[in-house]
Scaffold this motif. Structure first.
Motif, PDB file in Angstrom:
ATOM      1  N   ASN A 339     -25.414  -2.281 -10.397  1.00 17.87           N
ATOM      2  CA  ASN A 339     -24.968  -0.905 -10.611  1.00 17.87           C
ATOM      3  C   ASN A 339     -25.453  -0.357 -11.944  1.00 17.87           C
ATOM      4  OD1 ASN A 339     -23.630  -0.473  -8.190  1.00 17.87           O
ATOM      5  ND2 ASN A 339     -21.717  -1.347  -8.936  1.00 17.87           N
ATOM      6  N   ASN A 340     -25.339  -1.177 -12.984  1.00 16.49           N
ATOM      7  CA  ASN A 340     -25.794  -0.735 -14.303  1.00 16.49           C
ATOM      8  C   ASN A 340     -27.303  -0.505 -14.322  1.00 16.49           C
ATOM      9  OD1 ASN A 340     -23.196  -0.863 -15.241  1.00 16.49           O
ATOM     10  ND2 ASN A 340     -23.442  -2.833 -16.283  1.00 16.49           N
ATOM     11  N   LEU A 341     -28.033  -1.357 -13.627  1.00 21.39           N
ATOM     12  CA  LEU A 341     -29.482  -1.195 -13.548  1.00 21.39           C
ATOM     13  C   LEU A 341     -29.841   0.107 -12.837  1.00 21.39           C
ATOM     14  CD1 LEU A 341     -32.390  -2.191 -13.852  1.00 21.39           C
ATOM     15  CD2 LEU A 341     -32.065  -3.553 -11.759  1.00 21.39           C
ATOM     16  N   LEU A 342     -29.145   0.396 -11.752  1.00 20.62           N
ATOM     17  CA  LEU A 342     -29.405   1.644 -11.033  1.00 20.62           C
ATOM     18  C   LEU A 342     -29.068   2.856 -11.893  1.00 20.62           C
ATOM     19  CD1 LEU A 342     -28.059   0.712  -7.471  1.00 20.62           C
ATOM     20  CD2 LEU A 342     -30.441   0.824  -8.234  1.00 20.62           C
ATOM     21  N   ASP A 343     -28.035   2.736 -12.719  1.00 22.47           N
ATOM     22  CA  ASP A 343     -27.693   3.827 -13.631  1.00 22.47           C
ATOM     23  C   ASP A 343     -28.812   4.067 -14.634  1.00 22.47           C
ATOM     24  OD1 ASP A 343     -25.295   4.361 -12.438  1.00 22.47           O
ATOM     25  OD2 ASP A 343     -24.128   3.075 -13.790  1.00 22.47           O
ATOM     26  N   VAL A 344     -29.358   2.966 -15.161  1.00 20.14           N
ATOM     27  CA  VAL A 344     -30.452   3.091 -16.128  1.00 20.14           C
ATOM     28  C   VAL A 344     -31.674   3.729 -15.477  1.00 20.14           C
ATOM     29  CG1 VAL A 344     -32.093   1.789 -17.534  1.00 20.14           C
ATOM     30  CG2 VAL A 344     -29.671   1.178 -17.570  1.00 20.14           C
ATOM     31  N   LEU A 345     -32.001   3.286 -14.256  1.00 18.63           N
ATOM     32  CA  LEU A 345     -33.156   3.850 -13.555  1.00 18.63           C
ATOM     33  C   LEU A 345     -32.938   5.331 -13.238  1.00 18.63           C
ATOM     34  CD1 LEU A 345     -34.037   0.912 -11.114  1.00 18.63           C
ATOM     35  CD2 LEU A 345     -35.178   1.526 -13.257  1.00 18.63           C
ATOM     36  N   SER A 346     -31.694   5.680 -12.946  1.00 27.42           N
ATOM     37  CA  SER A 346     -31.391   7.088 -12.654  1.00 27.42           C
ATOM     38  C   SER A 346     -31.597   7.960 -13.877  1.00 27.42           C
ATOM     39  CB  SER A 346     -29.952   7.220 -12.149  1.00 27.42           C
ATOM     40  OG  SER A 346     -29.775   6.542 -10.932  1.00 27.42           O
ATOM     41  N   THR A 347     -31.208   7.463 -15.044  1.00 27.37           N
ATOM     42  CA  THR A 347     -31.409   8.232 -16.277  1.00 27.37           C
ATOM     43  C   THR A 347     -32.885   8.388 -16.615  1.00 27.37           C
ATOM     44  OG1 THR A 347     -31.214   6.233 -17.638  1.00 27.37           O
ATOM     45  CG2 THR A 347     -29.191   7.474 -17.204  1.00 27.37           C
ATOM     46  N   LEU A 348     -33.705   7.499 -16.077  1.00 23.89           N
ATOM     47  CA  LEU A 348     -35.152   7.587 -16.307  1.00 23.89           C
ATOM     48  C   LEU A 348     -35.836   8.494 -15.289  1.00 23.89           C
ATOM     49  CD1 LEU A 348     -35.973   3.837 -17.131  1.00 23.89           C
ATOM     50  CD2 LEU A 348     -35.694   5.737 -18.737  1.00 23.89           C
ATOM     51  N   GLY A 349     -35.050   9.103 -14.394  1.00 20.40           N
ATOM     52  CA  GLY A 349     -35.619  10.052 -13.444  1.00 20.40           C
ATOM     53  C   GLY A 349     -35.845   9.504 -12.057  1.00 20.40           C
ATOM     54  N   CYS A 350     -35.466   8.245 -11.822  1.00 21.93           N
ATOM     55  CA  CYS A 350     -35.650   7.657 -10.495  1.00 21.93           C
ATOM     56  C   CYS A 350     -34.519   8.115  -9.578  1.00 21.93           C
ATOM     57  CB  CYS A 350     -35.662   6.129 -10.572  1.00 21.93           C
ATOM     58  SG  CYS A 350     -36.995   5.460 -11.594  1.00 21.93           S
ATOM     59  N   ASN A 351     -34.869   8.603  -8.403  1.00 22.45           N
ATOM     60  CA  ASN A 351     -33.876   9.093  -7.446  1.00 22.45           C
ATOM     61  C   ASN A 351     -33.407   7.930  -6.572  1.00 22.45           C
ATOM     62  OD1 ASN A 351     -32.237  10.690  -5.910  1.00 22.45           O
ATOM     63  ND2 ASN A 351     -33.900  11.546  -4.661  1.00 22.45           N
ATOM     64  N   ILE A 352     -32.408   7.213  -7.090  1.00 26.24           N
ATOM     65  CA  ILE A 352     -31.917   6.018  -6.416  1.00 26.24           C
ATOM     66  C   ILE A 352     -30.434   6.171  -6.150  1.00 26.24           C
ATOM     67  CG2 ILE A 352     -31.621   3.517  -6.574  1.00 26.24           C
ATOM     68  CD1 ILE A 352     -33.977   3.452  -8.474  1.00 26.24           C
TER      69      ILE A 352
END
Length: 377
Positions: A339-352
């Motif tokens: 979950n934390n990894l997906l949050d980080v990727l989301s802040t980088l602009g990844c639509n996950i």
């Protein structure tokens, strides 16, 4: 020829007709490389010194390819773990701190692999100073990995089996102090590498310069045996006993519990420990056999030494692969980390989109002290 020198050669099983230089004799049977892969020039077969031409050809192909792959995957994976942990530092618990140090030690260990890959192809071209630094860095981080897993095991055991909080939120400095002590002890255990590692020529390996332990002829046997015993006992056996005991008792305790959450909370740490044993046990078995050969408990034939040389290269590579597996375990077993990894990727602009349920709040003293971060809860 000097009588004492002749007696020493006879003890090694070498005839006076064997050809080598004086320098070769001084360093005879006293070399080992960074991963305790001793190069026994003393091994003889039919009165001839065992050479390693086949081993050199194997290493030139096998080590650079695999070490480069482990270097890239290990650095990226552990770097990602460190980045995610630092991003969510405010939600850390005890295990998070240990996992941060574990990811750091794995990263530093894989950083040394390109040097050994280059040595496999061209020999050691970096000089004695860098030989000492790289060899000691490798050893410090190798020991740190298993010691940190031992600390995690002991903390889980006390908090789950005895309900004793070795670390609390009120004293966060205690866990940091524990990690500093682990690093300090591991540094002390690497002192022999800082003292004895040198860039030296090994005529048995086509006269190549390699980063090897260069013990004096008067103390070679004692230092070699001491380093091997230190590795076998402190570097593998004792931490393994601690982990096996702790997790056996933990599983016994959780087996009597009706709480599914507690059982799920053990998945990542158990996976880490099992993976550690799968990766490092074959190497330790080969190293133990090599110790028996070096101490003449087994007959040191050329065939046996060649088998051990190739075995050490293959099993040590399996051990180094362990540095790449921990981040994969966090991502696929640990819901919190995922979950934390997906949050980080989301802040980088990844639509996950998340497909897992967020981690719930901690609702008990066990959760505060005995909760394993990045667990499956």
């Amino acid at each position: 020829m000097d009588e004492n020198l002749t007696d020493t050669m006879e003890d090694w099983g070498i005839s006076e007709k064997t050809s080598f230089t004086g320098d070769d004799l001084i360093n005879y049977s006293e070399y080992d490389n960074y991963n305790y892969s001793y190069n026994y020039s003393s091994d003889s077969c039919c009165g001839q010194v065992c050479t390693q031409h086949a081993m050199l050809s194997f290493d030139r192909v096998f080590q650079p390819v695999l070490y480069s792959l482990i270097f890239v995957l290990g650095l990226l994976g552990n770097g990602l773990v460190i980045a995610v942990l630092l991003q969510f530092k405010r939600t850390w618990n005890v295990t998070d701190t240990f996992i941060l140090h574990l990811a750091l030690t794995d990263s530093l260990l894989v950083i040394t692999l390109p040097f050994w890959a280059a040595e496999a192809v061209h020999g050691w071209v970096f000089g004695t100073g860098l030989c000492k630094i790289v060899g000691a860095t490798f050893k410090v981080n190798f020991y740190c990995g298993i010691f940190l897993l031992g600390c995690i095991s002991l903390d889980r055991y006390l908090s789950i089996v005895h309900a004793v909080q070795m670390y609390t939120r009120r004293k966060p400095w205690v866990v940091q102090a524990s990690c500093v002590i682990v690093w300090g002890v591991c540094f002390l255990m690497s002192v022999p590498d800082l003292v004895f590692l040198e860039a030296v020529k090994d005529d048995r390996r086509d006269g190549r310069t390699e980063c090897l332990h260069n013990y004096s002829i008067d103390t070679a046997g004692q230092w070699r045996l001491f380093s091997r015993l230190l590795y076998h006992i402190a570097g593998f056996f004792l931490p393994s006993v601690v982990m096996v005991f702790c997790y056996t008792m933990i599983l016994h305790t959780l087996g009597k519990s009706q709480g599914l959450q507690k059982r799920k909370a053990m998945k990542v740490i158990l996976a880490l420990v099992v993976t550690f044993f799968v990766c490092w046990t074959p190497y330790n078995v080969v190293i133990f056999l090599d110790t028996l050969v070096s101490e003449k408990a087994m007959e040191p034939t050329c065939e046996m030494q060649n088998f051990l040389d190739i075995g050490k290269t293959i099993t040590s590579s399996l051990g180094y692969l362990h540095c790449c597996l921990n981040p994969i375990l966090y991502a696929f077993v640990g819901v919190k980390f995922r979950n934390n990894l997906l949050d980080v990727l989301s802040t980088l602009g990844c639509n996950i989109k998340k497909h897992v349920r967020p981690v719930g709040r901690r609702g008990s003293n066990w959760s505060e002290s005995g909760d394993t971060s990045y667990s499956g809860i």
